[in-house]
Design an enzyme around this catalytic site. Structure first.
Site, mmCIF file in Angstrom:
data_model
loop_
_atom_site.group_PDB
_atom_site.id
_atom_site.type_symbol
_atom_site.label_atom_id
_atom_site.label_comp_id
_atom_site.label_asym_id
_atom_site.label_seq_id
_atom_site.Cartn_x
_atom_site.Cartn_y
_atom_site.Cartn_z
ATOM 1 N N CYS A 137 0.813 -1.235 0.000
ATOM 2 C CA CYS A 137 0.000 0.000 0.000
ATOM 3 C C CYS A 137 0.840 1.276 0.000
ATOM 4 C CB CYS A 137 -0.966 -0.005 1.182
ATOM 5 S SG CYS A 137 -2.035 -1.443 1.201
ATOM 6 N N HIS A 194 -2.795 7.249 2.617
ATOM 7 C CA HIS A 194 -3.274 5.968 2.093
ATOM 8 C C HIS A 194 -4.702 5.735 2.578
ATOM 9 C CE1 HIS A 194 -3.829 1.904 1.063
ATOM 10 N NE2 HIS A 194 -3.659 1.424 2.274
ATOM 11 N N ASN A 251 -10.066 0.079 0.115
ATOM 12 C CA ASN A 251 -8.604 0.128 0.100
ATOM 13 C C ASN A 251 -8.112 -0.479 -1.215
ATOM 14 O OD1 ASN A 251 -5.869 -0.244 0.483
ATOM 15 N ND2 ASN A 251 -6.056 -1.078 2.549
HETATM 16 O O1 UT7 Z 1 -3.399 -0.976 3.853
HETATM 17 C C1 UT7 Z 1 -3.331 -1.532 5.134
HETATM 18 C C2 UT7 Z 1 -4.335 -2.636 5.142
HETATM 19 N N1 UT7 Z 1 -5.092 -2.848 6.299
HETATM 20 C C3 UT7 Z 1 -5.678 -1.927 7.086
HETATM 21 O O2 UT7 Z 1 -5.494 -0.759 7.002
HETATM 22 C C4 UT7 Z 1 -6.572 -2.440 8.177
HETATM 23 C C5 UT7 Z 1 -6.289 -1.809 9.507
HETATM 24 N N2 UT7 Z 1 -7.214 -2.301 10.500
HETATM 25 C C6 UT7 Z 1 -8.506 -1.925 10.503
HETATM 26 O O3 UT7 Z 1 -8.934 -1.152 9.675
HETATM 27 C C7 UT7 Z 1 -9.378 -2.460 11.593
HETATM 28 O O4 UT7 Z 1 -8.594 -3.123 12.551
HETATM 29 C C8 UT7 Z 1 -10.481 -3.418 11.059
HETATM 30 C C9 UT7 Z 1 -11.471 -2.633 10.233
HETATM 31 C C10 UT7 Z 1 -9.853 -4.520 10.232
HETATM 32 C C11 UT7 Z 1 -11.212 -4.061 12.235
HETATM 33 O O5 UT7 Z 1 -11.784 -3.063 13.053
HETATM 34 P P1 UT7 Z 1 -11.713 -3.204 14.635
HETATM 35 O O6 UT7 Z 1 -12.505 -2.105 15.185
HETATM 36 O O7 UT7 Z 1 -10.256 -3.302 14.990
HETATM 37 O O8 UT7 Z 1 -12.489 -4.561 14.872
HETATM 38 P P2 UT7 Z 1 -11.931 -5.882 15.561
HETATM 39 O O9 UT7 Z 1 -10.831 -6.485 14.773
HETATM 40 O O10 UT7 Z 1 -11.668 -5.549 16.985
HETATM 41 O O11 UT7 Z 1 -13.172 -6.843 15.449
HETATM 42 C C12 UT7 Z 1 -14.289 -6.671 16.259
HETATM 43 C C13 UT7 Z 1 -15.287 -7.776 15.962
HETATM 44 C C14 UT7 Z 1 -14.716 -9.189 16.019
HETATM 45 O O12 UT7 Z 1 -15.654 -9.998 16.648
HETATM 46 P P3 UT7 Z 1 -15.465 -10.444 18.187
HETATM 47 O O13 UT7 Z 1 -14.206 -11.265 18.191
HETATM 48 O O14 UT7 Z 1 -15.346 -9.169 18.966
HETATM 49 O O15 UT7 Z 1 -16.724 -11.210 18.474
HETATM 50 C C15 UT7 Z 1 -14.626 -9.597 14.566
HETATM 51 O O16 UT7 Z 1 -14.773 -10.989 14.405
HETATM 52 O O17 UT7 Z 1 -15.815 -7.616 14.653
HETATM 53 C C16 UT7 Z 1 -15.791 -8.870 13.980
HETATM 54 N N3 UT7 Z 1 -15.684 -8.635 12.549
HETATM 55 C C17 UT7 Z 1 -16.743 -8.381 11.776
HETATM 56 N N4 UT7 Z 1 -18.059 -8.287 12.047
HETATM 57 C C18 UT7 Z 1 -18.895 -8.001 11.049
HETATM 58 C C19 UT7 Z 1 -14.569 -8.606 11.787
HETATM 59 N N5 UT7 Z 1 -14.887 -8.332 10.522
HETATM 60 C C20 UT7 Z 1 -16.250 -8.192 10.490
HETATM 61 C C21 UT7 Z 1 -17.160 -7.902 9.471
HETATM 62 N N6 UT7 Z 1 -18.464 -7.806 9.792
HETATM 63 N N7 UT7 Z 1 -16.783 -7.679 8.196
#
Ligand code: UT7
Length: 318
Positions: free
Chosen positions: A112, A245, A275
């Site tokens: 990225c 980004h 993204n």
């Molecule tokens: O170019 C670089 C590439 N990557 C990035 O920039 C990503 C950087 N990270 C992020 O943007 C965030 O960490 C995410 C958007 C990926 C995740 O957001 P978060 O607020 O950190 O959520 P989390 O990982 O703490 O997940 C919370 C919950 C989890 O469930 P439990 O374990 O709390 O029951 C996940 O399983 O959300 C769940 N979850 C979803 N729920 C519905 C994960 N993906 C999804 C989804 N829909 N698509």
């Protein structure tokens, strides 16, 4: 001698996939995706539509904006992690499609951060006088390396391409570029599969520790912005446009808040592009240049971060 951006261009695939469409594919909701990422929809390339095809359309768009023809280009630097094939490079395939048979063409792989790396590289060649006019492209078809059953990653990415034409200038242009990498973070974002003996070995889909990536991204984007401004004796209040980004609207807004950059100075396209990895910054630049936000004389701060981990900035007097 500096290098300035003489024109911008972009290309998005025709097919729009909304969060509602994804609700039918994985256990997710529009509300979850919008609140955690700001993403509402993304574009997905058609079967048979490759990185070099998107790059070709974006490049033609940028050449037209610069009032140039393909033959005026003597350097192509293309940033991608989703090349058409193992080799030749997508830059060479783009060169062929543009009908150019002179100069140099190569790919840059910094995930990225790819566009920031590519722009910094092309800037060196233009400023040294080794090449006269460069096409710098970020183009990706990340939809091909996603696990469409993994809701934690498949909702985050999209396909697209952005391009700029870079040429020598004695006034405006790129003021500085700063690049960084730390391979110790290789494991938090990777697509570990590889081709061997006629087979794909290992997992060829994207794996990510979202929380770790989020924290690192906010830290290094802020550091990159401070580094660029300090190197030029400028301050945050001098920045007209912050083009980071486009991974997650919360990463952009957290970073802008820590820097003290107002929300209306941040270019945001992640809501409609998702993204697009190396394509995200040139896509955002093209949107803001064409809708009249970025004007000649403006100070534009680009900041990228991506797998590797890689990160860096390019500061431009537009
Ligand atoms: O170019 C670089 C590439 N990557 C990035 O920039 C990503 C950087 N990270 C992020 O943007 C965030 O960490 C995410 C958007 C990926 C995740 O957001 P978060 O607020 O950190 O959520 P989390 O990982 O703490 O997940 C919370 C919950 C989890 O469930 P439990 O374990 O709390 O029951 C996940 O399983 O959300 C769940 N979850 C979803 N729920 C519905 C994960 N993906 C999804 C989804 N829909 N698509």
């Amino acid at each position: 001698m500096r290098s300035r951006i003489a024109g911008t261009g972009s290309r998005l695939p025709d097919r729009i996939v909304t969060n509602r469409d994804l609700e039918a594919m994985v256990e997710t909701t529009d509300e979850w995706i919008v609140s955690r990422t700001g993403i509402r929809e993304r574009r997905i390339a058609a079967d048979g539509e490759f990185t070099s095809d998107l790059a070709l359309a974006a490049s033609r768009h940028a050449l037209a904006a610069a009032g140039l023809r393909a033959g005026d280009i003597d350097l192509i630097v293309l940033a991608t992690s989703t090349p058409d094939m193992v080799f030749p490079s997508s830059a060479c395939l783009l060169q062929k499609k543009l009908g150019i048979r002179h100069g140099a063409a190569f790919d840059v792989q910094a995930v990225c951060s790819g566009f920031v790396y590519a722009l910094a590289t092309a800037d060196q060649f233009i400023r040294s006088g080794m090449h006269k006019r460069a096409l710098v492209v970020g183009a990706e078809v990340f939809s091909r390396i996603l696990d469409w059953k993994d809701r934690g990653t498949c909702v985050l990415f999209g396909d697209g391409a952005g391009a700029v034409v870079l040429e020598g200038s004695t006034d405006a242009g790129i003021l500085s570029a700063h690049l960084h990498a730390d391979g110790a973070y290789a494991d938090i974002l990777s697509t570990p599969g590889h081709v061997c003996g006629g087979k794909v070995l290992g997992d060829p889909t994207l794996k990510m520790d979202g929380g770790a990536v989020f924290k690192l991204a906010v830290r290094v984007l802020e550091e990159s912005a401070h580094e660029a401004l300090a190197a030029n004796g400028l301050s945050v209040s001098d920045v007209d446009w912050f083009v980071a980004h486009q991974a997650n609207v919360r990463i952009i807004s957290h970073t802008a808040k820590k820097l003290g950059i107002a929300a209306d100075r941040c270019v945001v396209t992640v809501d409609v592009h998702a993204n697009t990895s190396a394509a995200s910054i040139p896509l955002a630049l093209d949107v803001a240049a064409r809708d009249g936000r970025i004007q000649r004389g403006d100070l534009v701060l680009l900041a990228g971060v991506g797998g590797g981990f890689t990160w860096g900035s390019v500061l431009i007097r537009w």
